[in-house]
Design an enzyme around this catalytic site. Structure first.
Site, PDB file in Angstrom:
ATOM      1  N   SER A  90       0.803  -1.228   0.000  1.00 32.39           N
ATOM      2  CA  SER A  90       0.000   0.000   0.000  1.00 32.39           C
ATOM      3  C   SER A  90       0.830   1.268   0.000  1.00 32.39           C
ATOM      4  CB  SER A  90      -0.928   0.009   1.206  1.00 32.39           C
ATOM      5  OG  SER A  90      -1.780  -1.101   1.135  1.00 32.39           O
ATOM      6  N   HIS A 145     -15.430   0.152   2.559  1.00 27.41           N
ATOM      7  CA  HIS A 145     -15.196   1.463   3.156  1.00 27.41           C
ATOM      8  C   HIS A 145     -16.343   2.422   2.915  1.00 27.41           C
ATOM      9  CE1 HIS A 145     -10.906   0.096   3.041  1.00 27.41           C
ATOM     10  NE2 HIS A 145     -10.851   0.826   4.151  1.00 27.41           N
ATOM     11  N   CYS A 158      -7.772   2.352   1.077  1.00 28.80           N
ATOM     12  CA  CYS A 158      -8.847   1.592   0.417  1.00 28.80           C
ATOM     13  C   CYS A 158      -8.357   1.024  -0.906  1.00 28.80           C
ATOM     14  CB  CYS A 158     -10.045   2.503   0.183  1.00 28.80           C
ATOM     15  SG  CYS A 158     -11.318   1.711  -0.798  1.00 28.80           S
TER      16      CYS A 158
END
Lengths: 607, 370
Positions: free
Chosen positions: A322, A365, A378
């Site tokens: 991420s 989310h 996300c």
């Protein structure tokens, strides 16, 4: 008629040759007289000089330059090292002497015999090294039994000593004995056989600065080859001292935090690229390389499955996970495929063709904007950004962020990582790019590979307004008398292709990611200081290479994810950026976040 | 090609002298190499390599004796320019060894063109002088061609830089020129120019070369640096005394006090181990060789052969003399090998080539009548 007068007959030549003959005989007579004078008249004196008072030239190895941290704390020095040698010709009976020596020191004589056997001819006057780096006690014993050990000599030479042991060993590096090929190559004109040269890290990269210049000594030795008098000395010039950019306080902290884990933690001053800490775990002790390593200990080091010899900060290549969303966010905003206000609904998964891509948060989310998506990391949001961008446009931005290329740090063996493109895949695997792979790449999985120092360089550039600096490990180089030899200045190596507005959005999001309770980096917050950061959790499962590499490894540890955390602080006036990677550490926020937090606290001196 | 007369006149003395000196060289190299085997490494085999060179050299020597040396007269210019071409090439593509560019590499063979040029210069000078020699001697005006032929290789070799060989080239050319007689005026003129040239040349010398000359004038002034070679060479030679320390027993050599002990300073190894008797014997062999060369010159019945023989003999003489004088600290260390004894292929082949031509002239001394 005229020409007849000019021609000469053989008598004329005979006369000329006689002249030449006289010259030749005179010349050789001078030589013979001189030879007679040297050998017969002065002979006894020269014989005495050659037998009793031999004048020998002896090289003096230059002391290697010292290494300090950025504030002048001594990290690496030279200590005296005592070696035992034998001069075979003086020993009369070398084997007997070696036996006696072994007996006195209570060691097995075989390795010593092996050393002795390596040298051809027992008539040699040249000392044969029997044992390196013996203790002062051994020196005392030999001195005491000197008369029983004819031919045994003790020499002192400077030896490298790493005061901090394993600490910063990957950055500092280690030494090794110079090889015959290297000597012959001409690259080391001032080195001699058995010299140590830098083999890794700063020791290797800055070898020419460390070396200095050899000195020479004219010594008089007696019939036993022992030194009787030093006639003349031309001192060696010590090598240059090197001040690292390293903050040893922060380095100690980083290594303490990494202890028992496998991974890397690096810190940089974002304003100039100075590496403040570079820890790689597990580490090795560079002292063993100069003390002489046994085969077993080398084997332990080189075959250890946690690769202690590898500097994971620059050599380790991992999926960025991420943390890569920073790149995807920049690309998306700059290319206009999303705006600050674009809203995407995350139900916890994303359908692409007949495949389903999951968000890490199973429940979803809900509605997300770019800032929320970065704060909460996300996946669904970035799947869609990636899909709209396509892999090649995304790769362009990744490269502008310094990924897929070495950062240029002055250390050996830096890996360059991998930024996949459709061309790369076609060339490498012979199959075209699949759209679904873009989605994986957009969230930092798939083929992506980065090194911790690349991510550090990236987060530093985000912190300082977009400039990527070449990471510097050396701050200044001074000669042994303290005069400046070289000062390393910051070298910008590129810019992020990003507008101020986009950069502002990214920075704000990274700050919120740490400082908002819903942010993934909440664990790394520090009271009173705005930390900005991004977590990453790189999936290991499904990466087949890993499975093959360590078949005997315990399954649990091995299947756990790699944990990332990259951060900088304070957010408005960044003074330090860090990148932490823990192999198989689990979740980025819990495994890597606290380490980043403690490093920032240590550097900024807050409790 | 070879008739019986030629074989009957084959100069066995010259051949034997050459091979004996070469053999002495190999023995001495064996001693120098084994004593220092552990430090010289690959060079530990110098005596073996030198025997190959001696064998190849013998081949070349015989080869050069086969055809009539008159061919050299005809081919003088091409040979000269070919060797000058090699000298120019070495400046551009030569291999640099410790600061000088002297070697030309052709596959597995490396060669110093400056060695070859010594012979080709002698040939062209012999041809020129043999055509116009007179009892009055040459004037300066008549010498312009030989002067240019000499200066071209001289300058090229100075540029490498190889001071020793360039001086040898001058000495050889000078010897040949003086042999064919030049006017006293001209001689004074050239000597004056030489002195002036060397004074100016001093400023163009490399630092190490200046140091060597200064060290020669005052070896104790820098006993650790440039003076070291001279002092150690003197100790080695002197400590040999009358009878020497014996084969393989030289301590100066074994302790590696001697620098360049297998090339330029090989004679000090020999003198240390064989003493005055041995060293004087070797010097006598050189004297014999040179006298024999001069006798070949006298016995040749035509000017080209005579002058050629004198030139080639002067080449061997000067190299031997300068090397010996250097080793015995009578001259500065200029880096000239001892012909037939010092280690080195180029030097060996060219010395033997020169002797081959001498054999050639000697064999054909009855073929040309005035």
């Amino acid at each position: 008629m005229d020409s007849y007068l000019h021609t000469v007959d053989s008598d004329w030549y005979r006369q000329r040759v006689s002249g030449a003959l006289i010259c030749v005989l005179a010349a050789f007579l001078i030589i013979l007289v001189r030879l007679y004078y040297l050998q017969v008249v002065e002979g006894p004196e020269f014989r005495r000089q050659s037998q009793n008072n031999c004048v020998r030239l002896q090289g003096i190895p230059p002391p290697r330059g010292l290494i300090f941290d950025r504030d002048g704390v001594l990290l690496v020095e030279n200590r005296p090292c005592f070696n035992i040698s034998i001069v075979p010709r003086e020993a009369k009976n070398p084997k007997g002497v070696v036996n006696k020596l072994a007996e006195l020191l209570d060691i097995t004589p075989e390795p010593l015999f092996a050393r002795l056997a390596e040298v051809r001819g027992v008539r040699s006057f040249k000392p044969v090294l029997l044992r390196r780096d013996v203790s002062r006690d051994v020196v005392a014993i030999i001195e005491a039994y000197k008369l029983d050990l004819p031919g045994i000599v003790i020499t002192v030479e400077p030896s490298r000593h790493y005061l901090e042991g394993k600490r910063a060993s990957h950055l500092v590096g280690y030494l090794g004995e110079i090889s015959g090929e290297e000597l012959k190559s001409g690259c080391f004109p001032d080195n001699r056989i058995r010299d140590f040269i830098g083999r890794f890290g700063v020791e290797k990269a800055y070898e020419p600065y460390f070396h200095g210049r050899r000195g020479e000594q004219q010594i008089e030795v007696n019939a036993l080859g022992q030194l009787t008098r030093v006639l003349k000395t031309e001192e060696a010039t010590p090598g240059n001292n090197i001040y690292l950019t390293l903050d040893i306080r922060l380095q100690r902290k980083a290594e303490a935090l990494l202890s028992g884990k496998v991974g890397a933690a690096v810190a940089m001053d974002p304003s100039n690229g100075h590496i403040l800490a570079m820890a790689s775990s597990p580490a090795f002790d560079p002292n063993v390389f100069v003390e002489g390593m046994t085969y077993e200990s080398w084997n332990d080091l080189s075959s250890n499955r946690f690769r202690p010899m590898e500097n994971k900060a620059i050599q380790g290549q991992y999926p960025p996970a991420s943390t890569y969303k920073i790149v995807t966010a920049i690309a998306g905003l700059e290319e206009g495929v999303i705006t600050e206000h674009t809203r995407v609904f995350c139900p916890g998964y994303y359908r692409y063709g007949d495949r389903t891509f999951r968000c890490w948060k199973r429940g979803g989310h809900g509605f997300m904007k770019i800032t929320d998506a970065l704060v909460e990391s996300c996946d669904v949001f970035f799947y869609q950004v990636g899909e709209k961008l396509g892999v090649d446009r995304l790769a362009g931005y990744a490269k502008a962020c310094g990924l897929g290329l070495p950062t240029g740090v002055d250390l050996d063996k830096e890996a360059k990582g991998l930024v996949p493109t459709s061309w790369w895949k076609l060339g490498r695997m012979g199959v075209p790019w699949q759209g679904g792979e873009t989605l994986s790449v957009a969230i930092g999985q798939g083929f992506n590979l980065v090194t911790p120092i690349q991510m550090l360089s990236l987060i530093s550039a985000v912190a300082n307004g977009g400039i990527r600096y070449k990471p510097l490990v050396v701050r200044r180089i001074e000669s042994s008398d303290g005069s400046l030899v070289k000062k390393e200045v910051p070298v910008p190596s590129g810019r992020l292709s990003v507008s101020d507005k986009t950069l502002e959005i990214v920075k704000r999001s990274l700050m919120d990611a740490v400082n908002k309770p819903r942010g993934t980096g909440w664990i790394a917050r520090i009271a009173g200081i705005d930390v900005a950061g991004k977590t990453g959790t790189a999936q290991v499962v499904g990466m087949e290479e890993d499975n093959k590499e360590n078949p005997v490894e315990s399954e649990h540890l091995h299947l756990r994810d790699h944990a990332w955390f990259i951060a900088f602080a304070p957010a408005e006036q960044p003074r330090v950026a860090v990148a932490v990677l823990i192999e198989h550490g689990g979740h980025g926020s819990t495994a890597a976040g606290p380490i980043a937090r403690e490093m920032i606290k240590t550097y900024l001196k807050v409790n | 090609m070879i008739d019986r007369r030629l074989l009957e006149h084959f100069d066995w003395v010259l051949l034997s002298l050459t091979l004996v000196l070469g053999g002495i060289g190999i023995l001495t190299l064996y001693s120098a190499a084994t004593a220092n085997a552990d430090i010289v490494g690959v060079k530990g085999l110098v005596h073996l390599k030198q025997s190959y060179w001696l064998a190849i050299g013998t081949g070349i020597m015989i080869l050069l004796a086969l055809f009539s040396y008159r061919w050299l007269n005809r081919l003088a210019l091409p040979i000269y320019w070919f060797s000058i071409g090699l000298l120019v090439a070495v400046l551009f593509v030569g291999k640099e060894v410790s600061g000088s560019q002297r070697w030309l590499i052709l596959g597995p063979v490396s060669f110093q063109p400056s060695e070859l040029v010594k012979i080709s210069l002698v040939i062209i000078l012999a041809r020129h002088f043999s055509e116009s020699v007179s009892e009055e001697g040459f004037s300066l005006v008549e010498l312009w061609k030989p002067l240019i032929w000499t200066l071209i290789p001289f300058v090229l070799i100075v540029k490498q830089p190889d001071l020793g060989t360039s001086l040898i080239v001058l000495l050889i050319a000078g010897s040949v020129t003086i042999f064919v007689k030049i006017e006293r005026r001209t001689l004074l003129c050239l000597t004056g120019a030489g002195i002036l040239g060397s004074a100016v040349g001093w400023f163009f010398l490399k630092e190490y070369q200046k140091l060597r000359i200064l060290a020669f004038l005052d070896p104790e002034g820098d006993p650790l640096g440039a003076g070291y070679h001279i002092i150690q060479s003197k100790i080695a030679v002197g400590s040999g005394m009358l009878f020497g320390k014996g084969f393989l027993k030289g301590t100066q050599n074994a302790l590696s006090f001697l620098p360049e002990h297998h090339t330029d300073f090989i004679f000090s190894v020999l003198a240390e181990e064989w003493g005055f008797l041995g060293a004087a014997l070797v010097i006598s062999l050189y004297v014999l060789l040179v006298i024999w060369g001069l006798s070949v010159a006298v016995r040749s019945k035509e000017p080209f052969g005579t002058i050629l023989a004198v030139g080639l003999t002067s080449m061997i003489f000067w190299q031997a003399f300068i090397n010996l004088a250097m080793v015995l600290a009578l001259l500065p260390v200029v880096g000239v090998p001892l012909p037939l004894i010092s280690y080195g292929g180029s030097s060996m082949l060219v010395s033997m080539g020169a002797i081959g031509i001498l054999l050639n002239i000697s064999m054909r001394r009855f073929l040309f009548k005035e």
